[in-house]
Design an enzyme around this catalytic site. Structure first.
Site, short mmCIF file in Angstrom:
data_model
loop_
_atom_site.label_atom_id
_atom_site.label_comp_id
_atom_site.label_asym_id
_atom_site.label_seq_id
_atom_site.Cartn_x
_atom_site.Cartn_y
_atom_site.Cartn_z
N ASP A 123 0.66 -0.93 0.01
CA ASP A 123 0.18 0.00 0.11
C ASP A 123 0.94 1.19 0.16
O ASP A 123 1.50 1.42 0.84
CB ASP A 123 -0.80 0.11 1.21
CG ASP A 123 -2.10 0.80 1.06
OD1 ASP A 123 -1.91 2.00 0.67
OD2 ASP A 123 -3.12 0.62 1.36
N ARG A 180 -2.49 -9.43 -10.99
CA ARG A 180 -3.53 -8.64 -11.44
C ARG A 180 -3.32 -7.14 -11.24
O ARG A 180 -4.00 -6.29 -12.06
CB ARG A 180 -4.59 -9.20 -10.70
CG ARG A 180 -5.98 -9.58 -11.83
CD ARG A 180 -6.98 -10.33 -10.96
NE ARG A 180 -6.54 -11.41 -10.27
CZ ARG A 180 -7.11 -12.31 -9.47
NH1 ARG A 180 -8.58 -12.01 -9.75
NH2 ARG A 180 -6.86 -13.25 -9.11
#
Length: 233
Positions: free
Chosen positions: A139, A214
């Site tokens: 993150d 992904r």
């Protein structure tokens, strides 16, 4: 354990600042929920683990992936490297369910999982436990006021360095320019991580053994992916 900013006063609760965002998501399918309920407990890394080799009897070394997202990279590395035991940490339940689906489908016996913050696990490992670590697109907390939440902080790098054996490899990747600059600076400032890049292509191009995920294909960051491989010295 202090918060990951290295600032004792940065968090009045005394708990480490959370380095990841939401942990919930869309409702799981019945199949995914069954895997979380039935398979995850069998693969769960126990609290207070010191020697990770006890999870993988007969395997030669232990690897760790911190924040594995949907688990594509984790599962493929486990398939390619059957002699390595791989621990994956991911607090996001939907990502955990996806990883369990792949582990179950491929019968991967060299994977163990933890649905939680990786930092307490790293803190508890015996010195020299890890041979390889992947920190793939953590993150980024891109806003300046959020950046104290980034995983790559001095306290974490100290703990990770202690948990890795000499010569272990650590890979960090991000697609946020400010995080790439900050993380590289922190790794190099630490003094225990040798950056292996010899030319620009070494950080601009995916490493030969990388598995595209992904997340990467969505191109959500503000720059092309940056790849930094380090050796523990």
């Amino acid at each position: 354990m202090t918060d990951t900013t290295g600032n004792q006063g940065g968090n009045p609760s005394g708990r480490p600042i959370r380095t990841f965002g939401r942990i919930g998501g869309r409702a799981l399918s019945a199949r995914q929920q069954a895997l979380v309920d039935d398979l995850l407990p069998k693969l769960q890394v126990p609290e207070g683990l010191s020697d990770p080799q006890t999870l993988f009897p007969g395997l030669t070394e232990t690897w760790l992936e911190i924040g594995f997202g949907g688990g594509e990279h984790l599962a493929e590395q486990a398939r390619r490297n059957p002699d390595a035991g791989i621990i994956g940490c991911e607090p996001f339940i939907e990502g955990m369910a996806k990883a369990l689906t792949q582990v179950n489908a491929d019968g991967l016996s060299n994977v163990r999982l933890r649905m939680d913050d990786a930092r307490p696990l790293v803190d508890g490992l015996a010195p020299g436990s890890l041979a390889r670590v992947f920190i793939m697109f953590p993150d980024p907390w891109p806003k300046k006021r959020q950046q104290k939440r980034r995983l790559i902080q001095p306290d974490f790098l100290d703990s990770l360095h202690r948990a890795c054996r000499k010569g272990a490899r650590v890979r960090f990747a991000t697609d946020v320019a400010s995080y790439a600059d900050e993380a590289l600076w922190r790794f190099l400032q630490h003094g225990g991580y040798r950056w292996l890049a010899e030319g620009a292509d070494d950080w601009r191009r995916p490493p030969a053994d990388h598995v595209t995920t992904r997340y990467e294909t969505k191109r959500l960051g503000d720059c092309a992916p940056v790849w930094c491989d380090f050796e523990i010295i």
